[in-house]
Scaffold this motif. Structure first.
Motif, PDB file in Angstrom:
ATOM      1  N   ASP A 166       0.639  -1.239   0.037  1.00  0.00           N
ATOM      2  CA  ASP A 166      -0.006  -0.105   0.087  1.00  0.00           C
ATOM      3  C   ASP A 166       0.927   1.452  -0.025  1.00  0.00           C
ATOM      4  OD1 ASP A 166      -2.190  -1.667   0.007  1.00  0.00           O
ATOM      5  OD2 ASP A 166      -2.538  -1.387   2.281  1.00  0.00           O
ATOM      6  N   GLU A 167       2.013   1.203  -0.587  1.00  0.00           N
ATOM      7  CA  GLU A 167       2.940   2.257  -0.823  1.00  0.00           C
ATOM      8  C   GLU A 167       2.272   3.571  -1.284  1.00  0.00           C
ATOM      9  OE1 GLU A 167       5.851  -1.076  -0.424  1.00  0.00           O
ATOM     10  OE2 GLU A 167       3.938  -0.685  -1.351  1.00  0.00           O
ATOM     11  N   VAL A 168       1.318   3.433  -2.320  1.00  0.00           N
ATOM     12  CA  VAL A 168       0.966   4.370  -3.005  1.00  0.00           C
ATOM     13  C   VAL A 168      -0.837   4.479  -2.780  1.00  0.00           C
ATOM     14  CG1 VAL A 168       2.455   4.366  -4.747  1.00  0.00           C
ATOM     15  CG2 VAL A 168       0.505   3.066  -5.328  1.00  0.00           C
ATOM     16  N   LEU A 169      -1.250   3.789  -1.815  1.00  0.00           N
ATOM     17  CA  LEU A 169      -2.752   3.883  -1.616  1.00  0.00           C
ATOM     18  C   LEU A 169      -3.164   5.279  -1.558  1.00  0.00           C
ATOM     19  CD1 LEU A 169      -5.339   2.301  -1.147  1.00  0.00           C
ATOM     20  CD2 LEU A 169      -4.661   2.024   1.354  1.00  0.00           C
ATOM     21  N   ASN A 170      -4.287   5.655  -2.294  1.00  0.00           N
ATOM     22  CA  ASN A 170      -4.812   6.786  -2.318  1.00  0.00           C
ATOM     23  C   ASN A 170      -3.700   8.013  -2.391  1.00  0.00           C
ATOM     24  OD1 ASN A 170      -7.334   5.834  -1.844  1.00  0.00           O
ATOM     25  ND2 ASN A 170      -7.064   5.719   0.584  1.00  0.00           N
ATOM     26  N   HIS A 171      -2.743   7.837  -3.249  1.00  0.00           N
ATOM     27  CA  HIS A 171      -1.787   8.691  -3.706  1.00  0.00           C
ATOM     28  C   HIS A 171      -2.060   9.281  -5.083  1.00  0.00           C
ATOM     29  CE1 HIS A 171      -0.075   7.658   0.066  1.00  0.00           C
ATOM     30  NE2 HIS A 171       0.915   8.508  -0.123  1.00  0.00           N
ATOM     31  N   ALA A 172      -1.479  10.184  -5.477  1.00  0.00           N
ATOM     32  CA  ALA A 172      -1.458  10.652  -6.973  1.00  0.00           C
ATOM     33  C   ALA A 172       0.010  10.342  -7.169  1.00  0.00           C
ATOM     34  CB  ALA A 172      -1.558  12.231  -7.069  1.00  0.00           C
ATOM     35  N   ILE A 173       0.308   9.789  -8.294  1.00  0.00           N
ATOM     36  CA  ILE A 173       1.649   9.454  -8.982  1.00  0.00           C
ATOM     37  C   ILE A 173       2.020  10.205  -9.923  1.00  0.00           C
ATOM     38  CG2 ILE A 173       3.046   7.361 -10.011  1.00  0.00           C
ATOM     39  CD1 ILE A 173       1.053   5.604  -8.538  1.00  0.00           C
TER      40      ILE A 173
END
Length: 721
Positions: free
Chosen positions: A220-227
């Motif tokens: 979940d390193e990018v969960l609910n993030h913008a990349i």
């Protein structure tokens, strides 16, 4: 109990744009912004003078376009129930019918006809069943465009990031609000930089990149993030590969996955415009003129974008930097039944995994270049006996291009079964679904258990080349089995960043005013549910979801029933008898990814009805957060506060291990006050008691305040129509 110390600063700010006077366009050069922040700044409305949009901010947005598909019917119902009668800007709205296009039942045809009639009566751009998958249409027709923010009522709107467009999903209430007012709210997610470094080895594709990212960074390193993608390896990726990668950032857990605006993208758009010109010339009796240019894809629009491309500022803050070293990557396969499992193809090929079905369908990998790659593998050969190979183009435009190139004929000649341009098996609808005990390999985006048919089937994901080769061999393999030697995983790096003091405070340099009648303080006794991933079924049981006669009072009686059967009773003993909306009540704290799961709005309304005006968590499931704010339940993220509560009340001080005393819901004994303008959490020994610790979270801004005062997004819309 809570460890005494100086003020703690929560990195995830809870601030929002005020409803002041104007749309904010200028960005002070002294405060660096990421690409996503800059694009959102351009689409934010009502920003105070000098306000710079940052990750964590809640803003009111006016996206350039909003797309709905087969779910347009329920959005129409929501639109009408709000009391709206007129689409505020028909040019903003797009309808595409793509999910259930194989369904020729009278009920489905009637549904489609009603959607088309609504589009016609409101002059909305409408694309019928058979034209293609909505996301592909949004790219082909220029609704998703570099430097633009475009949203859709579908999770795979992340795909628009492949062309430098900030695409993100919304829920149906948001879509209805956009139809009626052109606006809805959005919280800018934490932003992650993903660097793709080095050269891709021969035979490794963009699909292998996203399969590896999902399977390697799988905590979940990018969960609910913008990349934001970058690095030396980006320039070698075609736009079609970028679209596939951005598309599957959804499965990776992100809300946005955007590539830079570069020369590769510029050349691709130039080629698209040439194709449009050729098509007009071919089917026109006169030479093409400027007046016959495509409404959204024109040389003038391209010049405007690429003469002054938006780029991230040097020094812009990213919460994390993830790096994937492309030379260490090999052809990879996702699954079975999870994108969090990625295995080198060489390893799986040794296992002799027989397949029953293969799929080259969906908006992920069914563009013309994908069909060509698969056609090059099967040309002149035949699909293995006992294997069904299903092919559907991403759009009718794609299919025509593939037919003209001879690739479509090669696939059909090898024995592929043709499906109409649409979602089909990828969404578990129509012909060719996986049955009990079957194994399938697909170039789609999602292989969750039961997604493509029976929950007792196994589904793998891979590139078009691997899918085609597997269909020929009758087992999972690649186009060149002798070259499958590397079984090592890719080299990766992760670096977390903490903002400097000046970075943390920069977004608060513009005051967030308190709107009349909005509570200056949310306060009450604190309950703590020491649980990560407390899902919507735990908050509001699914068995009640479709019982339309359940009142708000009954919702309060069953709230958290599947998590803690004593919760509703506990709330009745603690809640204030006052029914005034003054910010008082029982405050609930919980762990991370609170409200994950289904999109049921009752998970938010049940908590609110039970007497919880505000929830404090390490993080929230994004759809739950949207539903909460849409229904006037305030959500505040403060990881440091949750870490302290976990240390003091969690079993052995560990996350997700329950409480020390075995209680599912802990009565902390604390009185907590959350300042709407001060942006502070004060933890006290009791009401009016000594302050134990203070946390900084930022202000509750105008967009959220407005919706709370209106009783939610629907009320907010009613006030504006």
């Amino acid at each position: 109990m809570l460890h005494l110390g100086i003020r703690s600063t929560c990195r995830l700010r809870y601030s929002a744009a005020s409803t002041a006077t104007r749309r904010g366009l200028a960005t002070p050069a002294s405060i660096p912004q990421t690409y996503v922040e800059k694009v959102v700044q351009r689409h934010a409305v009502g920003l105070p003078d000098g306000k710079v949009v940052r990750a964590g901010d809640y803003v009111m947005i006016k996206p350039q376009h909003v797309m709905t598909h087969d779910n347009t019917g329920p959005v129409i119902n929501k639109f009408k129930s709000i009391g709206a009668t007129k689409i505020s800007n028909p040019r903003q709205t797009v309808f595409t019918l793509d999910h259930d296009v194989q369904n020729r039942s009278q009920a489905n045809l009637s549904k489609y006809a009603k959607i088309e009639a609504f589009a016609g009566s409101h002059s909305i751009d409408f694309y019928p069943a058979g034209r293609g998958i909505g996301h592909q249409i949004m790219i082909e027709e220029g609704y998703a465009f570099p430097g633009v923010m475009t949203v859709a009522s579908d999770s795979h709107s992340n795909m628009y990031g492949g062309v430098g467009c900030v695409g993100t999903p919304i829920v149906r209430t948001d879509a209805a609000a956009l139809w009626a007012t052109q606006r809805t709210w959005w919280q800018v997610p934490p932003i992650v930089r993903v660097n793709l470094e080095g050269e891709l080895p021969a035979g490794v594709t963009g699909k292998d990149i996203i399969v590896a990212l999902c399977g390697t960074f799988n905590k979940d390193e990018v969960l609910n993030h913008a990349i934001e993608f970058g690095g030396s390896g980006v320039a070698q990726l075609s736009v079609d590969e970028r679209l596939a990668i951005s598309n599957m950032t959804t499965e990776w857990g992100a809300l946005v996955g955007v590539f830079p605006v570069d020369s590769v993208l510029q050349k691709w758009y130039e080629s698209q415009i040439k194709k449009l010109d050729l098509a007009r010339f071919t089917f026109s009796t006169s030479l093409p003129s400027a007046s016959s240019e495509h409404e959204r894809l024109s040389p003038a629009r391209l010049k405007e974008v690429f003469d002054n491309p938006i780029t991230a500022d040097e020094g812009a803050f990213y919460s994390k930097t993830l790096t994937l070293h492309l030379p260490t990557l090999t052809p990879s396969v996702s699954g079975p039944n999870s994108v969090k499992v990625a295995t080198p193809l060489a390893t799986l090929a040794k296992k002799d995994i027989k397949i029953n079905k293969a799929y080259l369908v969906s908006c992920t990998n069914s563009r013309a270049s994908d069909l060509k790659k698969a056609a090059d593998v099967v040309r002149g050969k035949k699909i293995a006996p006992g294997v069904e190979f299903y092919v559907a183009a991403a759009s009718s435009v794609v299919q025509k291009e593939s037919e003209a190139a001879g690739d479509w004929g090669a696939l059909v000649g090898a024995g592929a079964k043709v499906l109409p341009a649409g979602c089909g098996p990828c969404i578990g609808l129509g012909t060719g679904l996986l049955e009990d005990g079957e194994v399938g390999i697909s170039a789609t985006n999602r292989n969750y258990k039961g997604r493509m048919g029976s929950p007792n089937a196994l589904a793998y994901l891979a590139s078009p080349e691997v899918v085609a080769a597997s269909a020929l061999a009758g087992k999972i393999t690649g186009p060149d089995p002798d070259s499958l030697t590397s079984e090592s995983g890719p080299r990766i790096e992760i670096e977390k960043h903490t903002p400097a003091a000046s970075e943390s405070s920069s977004s608060t340099t513009v005051a967030e005013p308190l709107l009349p009648n909005f509570p200056p303080l949310f306060s009450g006794p604190l309950l703590f549910a020491p649980q990560d991933n407390l899902n919507t079924d735990g908050i509001y049981p699914g068995k009640y979801t479709y019982q339309d006669d359940i009142t708000l009072e009954k919702q309060a009686d069953v709230v958290m029933e599947n998590y803690d059967t004593t919760f509703a009773g506990l709330m009745k003993t603690l809640r204030s008898p006052s029914k005034e909306r003054d910010g008082s009540g029982v405050l609930l704290a919980s762990g991370y990814n609170f409200g994950t799961g289904s999109s049921r709005e009752q998970a938010a309304t049940a908590l609110l009805s039970s007497g919880v005006p505000l929830v404090l968590c390490g993080s929230f499931g994004d759809i739950f957060k949207r539903n909460s704010i849409n229904n006037a339940l305030i959500c505040v993220e403060c990881p440091e506060f949750i870490e302290d509560l976990t240390r003091d009340f969690g079993k052995e001080g560990k996350r997700n291990s329950g409480s020390k005393d075995g209680d599912l819901t802990v009565q902390t004994g604390y009185w907590v006050e959350v300042g709407s303008v001060s942006g502070k959490i004060l933890v006290k020994t009791s009401k009016g008691g000594e302050v134990i610790k203070e946390y900084k979270i930022g202000a509750v801004g105008g967009s959220v305040q407005e919706m709370w005062l209106a009783g939610g997004l629907e009320g907010w819309v009613r006030e504006r129509i």
